[in-house]
Scaffold this active site. Structure first.
Site, short mmCIF file in Angstrom:
data_model
loop_
_atom_site.label_atom_id
_atom_site.label_comp_id
_atom_site.label_asym_id
_atom_site.label_seq_id
_atom_site.Cartn_x
_atom_site.Cartn_y
_atom_site.Cartn_z
CB CYS A 134 13.23 7.89 8.75
SG CYS A 134 14.29 6.85 7.75
CD GLU A 142 12.63 3.69 9.41
OE1 GLU A 142 12.20 4.52 10.23
OE2 GLU A 142 13.14 3.97 8.33
CD GLU A 194 10.12 11.82 11.83
OE1 GLU A 194 9.00 11.28 11.90
OE2 GLU A 194 11.14 11.23 11.43
CE LYS A 239 -1.90 3.00 2.03
NZ LYS A 239 -1.72 4.44 1.69
P1 NAI Z 1 1.91 8.54 7.91
O1 NAI Z 1 2.74 7.74 8.83
O2 NAI Z 1 0.50 8.80 8.33
O3 NAI Z 1 1.86 7.84 6.46
C1 NAI Z 1 2.67 6.76 6.09
C2 NAI Z 1 1.81 5.68 5.44
O4 NAI Z 1 0.85 5.22 6.39
C3 NAI Z 1 1.02 6.13 4.22
O5 NAI Z 1 1.03 5.08 3.25
C4 NAI Z 1 -0.38 6.30 4.77
O6 NAI Z 1 -1.38 6.11 3.79
C5 NAI Z 1 -0.45 5.19 5.80
N1 NAI Z 1 -1.45 5.38 6.87
C6 NAI Z 1 -1.91 6.55 7.39
N2 NAI Z 1 -2.82 6.29 8.34
C7 NAI Z 1 -2.95 4.96 8.43
C8 NAI Z 1 -3.74 4.08 9.25
N3 NAI Z 1 -4.58 4.55 10.17
N4 NAI Z 1 -3.59 2.76 9.08
C9 NAI Z 1 -2.74 2.26 8.18
N5 NAI Z 1 -1.99 3.03 7.37
C10 NAI Z 1 -2.07 4.37 7.50
O7 NAI Z 1 2.66 9.91 7.64
P2 NAI Z 1 2.14 11.28 6.97
O8 NAI Z 1 0.82 11.64 7.55
O9 NAI Z 1 2.26 11.17 5.50
O10 NAI Z 1 3.26 12.33 7.48
C11 NAI Z 1 3.14 12.97 8.73
C12 NAI Z 1 4.47 12.96 9.45
O11 NAI Z 1 4.91 11.64 9.69
C13 NAI Z 1 5.63 13.60 8.72
O12 NAI Z 1 5.64 14.97 8.88
C14 NAI Z 1 6.80 12.94 9.39
O13 NAI Z 1 7.13 13.58 10.58
C15 NAI Z 1 6.31 11.56 9.68
N6 NAI Z 1 6.77 10.60 8.67
C16 NAI Z 1 7.86 9.85 8.94
C17 NAI Z 1 8.35 8.98 8.01
C18 NAI Z 1 9.55 8.18 8.30
O14 NAI Z 1 10.06 7.50 7.42
N7 NAI Z 1 10.03 8.19 9.49
C19 NAI Z 1 7.75 8.85 6.69
C20 NAI Z 1 6.57 9.65 6.50
C21 NAI Z 1 6.12 10.50 7.46
#
Ligand code: NAI
Ligand code: MG
Length: 492
Positions: A294, A260, A395, A185
């Site tokens: 990250c 992660e 973050e 996904k």
């Molecule tokens: P997110 O963690 O919500 O999104 C990552 C993935 O999770 C996407 O594919 C999203 O569709 C999915 N997702 C979202 N809600 C979900 C749920 N309830 N159940 C299952 N899957 C779900 O991150 P987002 O909202 O894009 O970014 C927000 C913040 O998160 C960023 O500003 C950053 O601080 C952090 N982030 C950290 C990452 C890392 O690699 N450490 C990567 C992306 C975001």
């Protein structure tokens, strides 16, 4: 040819890849994909939801149990993965351009990443031949025991937008090496290269149903995958907030998880370091990919005697970084991925201002002709920051660095570790004893000494504490996809 022309974008709607077929979402719904440098639409994507996830899991289960895939020998799996690596290498330009159009990263960076990613695939191709158990010797007489490694089964993977192809390769590689199957996904803001990589898997000879790609939103498609009772293992990369939801959603069948979840990584500069090398490295460590990394080194601890000089040097490097459309070969930083991320990052800049930080450079979104339609934030260096301020704790995932002076090794070790996260940590020193002491004392999955953010297919990477659990890259990554069966055979 306009900058957004791309062979993969010729069809108006990108469909879901389920069981080797391109299909619409059952609901018929779609959503838009946009270029964050210009705001231009790139096309529509099928909006998968729980029903589509279920269809994909059924296909992945069938492929795991029936199809030709379970009969592939390790050597046959290896051959497919090597073919996939060759195809990816040949299509480097197509993949790099599509990632840049979709998520904004500089083309030099998205292109450069593919060198590592083909290496990752070839590493897993090798690992496909290195799966083996053991023959422990029990103290029970007349008993033979063998441990057998078996694929864990149907895997799910939910990935973020900051490196869509990167994350896809990292999730697909070990699945293919171990004989598992996958429902991937992608993130709603960057789904295009994951889809194109799914197509490449088919071209490489991966049987239908082994790799399925379902685009859609987190709260619907993602949540359904995390909760699905027939998914044996889920791998998630993203925010700690969503990570917690995934842990809760996984409870239904107690599926295996690897997480992660990013961090707030300390990067420590001692006065005895080679400062001419450390200053540009400290800038790249936090500003690379516009801070959407990250393990970004976001808390820069600098020994007080050199704090001013070193901050100036980092700010000077930052000010020289070229920011612009990722398709431009000369730029260092592209836009942030989305309006949502722009709002988030500028919110943190406002909070820094309100809490009393000073700005050595950057601090405002770029505006005016050529900037307004994209999501551009310049590299920002904050001074006068206290450890307790919001910007120093959370973050941000944007190009924002907090400089934090320190006086002693003992003090900085405590402050560096005073975070719920533990993904990466860096230090620069010429003192070998100190390098070893801090290498041990810093609570993070990767500690870099006189370098930062290096990655290699053979070297595990992952988090301590709230940065998650499980490891990617290296032999540990393979183990996450294997079960251990103990086979007892009474010999008399
Ligand atoms: P997110 O963690 O919500 O999104 C990552 C993935 O999770 C996407 O594919 C999203 O569709 C999915 N997702 C979202 N809600 C979900 C749920 N309830 N159940 C299952 N899957 C779900 O991150 P987002 O909202 O894009 O970014 C927000 C913040 O998160 C960023 O500003 C950053 O601080 C952090 N982030 C950290 C990452 C890392 O690699 N450490 C990567 C992306 C975001
Ligand atoms: Mg996009």
């Amino acid at each position: 040819m306009s900058s957004t022309d791309h062979p993969f974008l010729s069809a108006p709607t990108k469909q879901l890849l389920i069981d080797g077929q391109w299909v619409n979402a059952l609901s018929g719904a779609t959503f838009d994909s946009r270029n964050p440098a210009t705001g231009e639409p790139l096309g529509h994507l099928a909006q998968g939801d729980a029903a589509d996830i279920d269809r994909a899991v059924v296909a992945a289960r069938r492929a795991f149990e029936d199809g030709p895939w379970p009969r592939f020998t390790p050597a046959e799996r290896q051959k497919v993965i090597l073919r996939l690596a060759d195809l990816l290498e040949n299509r480097t330009e197509d993949f790099a351009r599509l990632d840049t159009l979709d998520m904004g990263g500089p083309i030099r960076r998205t292109r450069g990443a593919i060198g590592l990613l083909t290496g990752v695939l070839r590493y897993f191709a090798g690992q496909a031949l290195a799966i083996h158990g053991a023959t422990p010797q029990p103290s029970i007489p007349d008993m033979f025991v063998a441990t057998v490694k078996e694929p864990v089964g149907v895997c799910g993977a939910i990935i973020p937008w900051n490196g869509p192809l990167w994350a896809s390769v990292l999730k697909v590689g070990p699945v293919l090496a171990t004989g598992c199957t996958l429902v991937l996904k992608p993130a709603e803001d960057a789904s295009l290269t994951p889809l194109m990589f799914g197509q490449l898997c088919l071209e490489a000879g991966v049987p239908p149903g082994v790799i399925n790609v379902v685009t859609g939103f987190g709260e619907t498609a993602g949540a359904a995958l995390a909760a699905h009772l027939d998914v044996d293992k889920l791998s998630f990369t993203g925010s700690d907030v969503t990570g917690r939801r995934i842990v809760a959603a996984s409870a239904g069948n107690l599926k295996r998880l690897s997480l992660e979840l990013g961090g707030k990584s300390p990067h420590i500069i001692f006065a005895d370091a080679d400062l001419a090398v450390a200053a540009p490295a400290a800038a790249v460590a936090v500003f690379g990919n516009s801070g959407q990394v990250c393990s970004a080194g976001t808390r820069l601890f600098v020994e007080r005697s050199i704090a001013e000089e070193f901050t100036d040097a980092v700010a000077k490097v930052a000010a020289q970084m070229r920011i612009g459309n990722g398709m431009d070969e000369t730029i260092d930083l592209g836009p942030l991925v989305s309006q949502r991320q722009l709002t988030r990052v500028t919110g943190y800049l406002d909070s820094a201002r309100a809490e009393g930080a000073a700005f050595a450079c950057g601090g405002e979104r770029l505006t005016g002709a050529g900037w307004d339609t994209g999501f551009f934030v310049p590299p920002t260096v904050l001074t006068n920051v206290q450890d307790g301020m919001t910007v120093a704790r959370e973050e941000i995932f944007g190009p924002v660095l907090s400089v934090l002076p320190f006086d002693s090794e003992e003090e900085v070790t405590k402050r560096a570790n005073a975070t719920p996260f533990g993904l990466g940590a860096g230090l620069w020193t010429r003192d070998i004893g100190r390098a070893h002491r801090l290498g041990k004392a810093l609570r993070a999955g990767s500690v870099w000494v006189n370098c930062y953010n290096t990655l290699d297919p053979a070297v595990p990477s992952g988090g301590y504490k709230a940065s998650g659990y499980g490891r990617e890259y290296g032999p540990n990554h393979l183990e996450e996809h294997l079960q251990v069966k103990s086979l007892w055979i009474a010999t008399s």
